[in-house]
Design an enzyme around this catalytic site. Structure first.
Site, PDB file in Angstrom:
ATOM      1  CG  ASP A  83      -8.201 -16.905  25.296  1.00 52.82           C
ATOM      2  OD1 ASP A  83      -8.264 -18.112  24.978  1.00 52.82           O
ATOM      3  OD2 ASP A  83      -7.726 -16.502  26.375  1.00 52.82           O
TER       4      ASP A  83
ATOM      5  CG  HIS B 131      -8.208 -20.627  32.415  1.00 55.16           C
ATOM      6  ND1 HIS B 131      -9.355 -21.274  32.043  1.00 55.16           N
ATOM      7  CD2 HIS B 131      -7.445 -20.563  31.301  1.00 55.16           C
ATOM      8  CE1 HIS B 131      -9.291 -21.576  30.751  1.00 55.16           C
ATOM      9  NE2 HIS B 131      -8.135 -21.164  30.281  1.00 55.16           N
TER      10      HIS B 131
ATOM     11  CG  HIS C 165      -6.491 -23.135  26.824  1.00 61.10           C
ATOM     12  ND1 HIS C 165      -7.298 -22.036  26.759  1.00 61.10           N
ATOM     13  CD2 HIS C 165      -6.422 -23.630  25.564  1.00 61.10           C
ATOM     14  CE1 HIS C 165      -7.692 -21.860  25.519  1.00 61.10           C
ATOM     15  NE2 HIS C 165      -7.188 -22.818  24.765  1.00 61.10           N
ATOM     16  N   GLY C 166      -4.002 -22.410  30.133  1.00 60.48           N
ATOM     17  CA  GLY C 166      -3.612 -22.315  31.547  1.00 60.48           C
ATOM     18  C   GLY C 166      -2.156 -22.704  31.722  1.00 60.48           C
ATOM     19  CB  SER C 167       0.423 -23.348  29.425  1.00 60.54           C
ATOM     20  OG  SER C 167      -0.315 -24.545  29.277  1.00 60.54           O
TER      21      SER C 167
HETATM   22 ZN   LIG Z   1      -7.896 -20.769  28.255  1.00 57.99          ZN
END
Ligand SMILES: [Zn+2]
Length: 349
Positions: free
Chosen positions: A83, A189, A223-225
């Protein structure tokens, strides 16, 4: 089953019209929680480690744990993903360890904080793609910059500062040949993503739809989900925690994404909250306990529950037996002879 190419796993997800959760790991209990959830729901799965995780656990410990997970669960396709690789060297070291996928996050410079230029991003991502594809390894790139900071990685600020431009996304996909494309649509994030339930002014699903329209066959990554559900926040706070009120990405928005090209969904915060809440509860209710197993077992179970729920919501549940993992050497051949297409299909505006 040996570790699977993430490209194969995402191609299968596209065929089946579902998304695949990518869950972050740092230790044995988290890996066990994810595998127990995958087994319970019969799901293919992406397990991912940030640079912070690799430093925390040490590369060899972490990778051997993943190998154990693969050996113990031969019926589950597992892709092991780096990641937010901050540099070519980080991606190279993951590939040499045996990761089957890397994210080359060239949206930031190698310091992991300063936004990079489009040209810098293309250059470092292209380099990672050339190295990875020769070895059958998948590459995720990022265009646009996520908000917030996680594990010391991120530009900080709100998710709206560097939202992805659809035209640039097309150009980036064409120039780099990435297998999967992370886009910035207002998410951040960490736990503090939105100050109220997000609407279209802060969560730019319209941009995701526009990108999918132009790049109909490209695997998109959210992302950041984490959804940061209130019940998980409440458990932490009930037993002495001090989380401020916050909102994540609603599951129904992720499902809208999945209907529009999203194949990989990164989830970390929800699992952190679930584990922390479970540990706090044990220590709060039974302060005389001091055996780590007394709180790590409920923590592992709490994480399993969240992961299994996401696997069902993302649609990956039930798909573990759909296909066999191709050897990574076969995948490398596919890239070399063009049977694995890396030139994206671009639709007119
Ligand atoms: Zn990320």
């Amino acid at each position: 089953m040996p570790l699977v190419s993430m490209r194969q796993l995402l191609d299968e997800a596209a065929k089946g019209g579902y998304g695949v959760g990518a869950f972050n790991v740092n230790d044995m209990e988290q890996i066990q929680a994810i595998m127990a959830a995958a087994k319970e729901t019969k799901s293919p799965v992406i397990v991912q480690a940030s640079r912070g995780a690799r430093a925390f656990a040490e590369d060899l410990y972490l990778f051997k744990l993943i190998q154990a997970a693969a050996e113990l669960n031969p019926e589950i396709p597992i892709a092991m993903h780096q990641d937010h690789g901050n540099s070519f060297e980080t991606c190279k070291s993951a590939i040499e360890l045996g990761y089957t996928s890397v994210m080359m996050d060239g949206s930031l410079k190698a310091d992991g904080k300063t936004p990079a230029s489009f040209e810098e991003n293309v250059e470092v991502t292209r380099r990672a793609v050339d190295f990875a594809h020769e070895r059958g390894v998948t590459v995720e790139g990022e265009i646009g910059v996520l908000g917030g900071i996680e594990d010391g990685h991120g530009a900080g600020g709100s998710g709206l500062e560097h939202v992805t431009d659809p035209d640039q996304a097309v150009e980036f996909a064409e120039l780099t040949g990435v297998d999967a494309l992370a886009i910035a649509i207002g998410t951040s994030h960490g736990a503090y993503k939105f100050t109220k339930k997000p609407d279209g002014s802060v969560l730019k699903m319209d941009i995701l739809l526009a990108i999918h329209k132009r790049l109909p066959n490209t695997h998109l990554v959210m992302h950041g989900s984490s959804s940061v559900p209130k019940d998980l926040q409440d458990v932490v706070n009930k037993y002495g925690g001090k989380l401020k009120e916050t909102w994540g990405v609603p599951v129904e928005e992720i499902q809208l994404g999945i209907r529009n090209g999203v194949r990989k969904i990164n989830v970390d915060t929800d699992n952190r909250l679930a584990m922390t809440g479970a540990i706090r509860k044990v220590l709060w209710e039974t302060p005389e306990k001091f055996d780590p197993r007394d709180y790590m077992k409920p923590a592992r179970e709490a994480m399993q529950k969240v992961v299994a729920q996401r696997m069902t919501q993302f649609g990956q549940a039930g798909h573990a037996g759909d296909y066999k993992a191709l050897p990574i050497a076969e995948i490398a051949k596919g890239y070399a002879n063009g049977s694995l297409i890396t030139k994206p299909l671009v639709a007119a505006k």
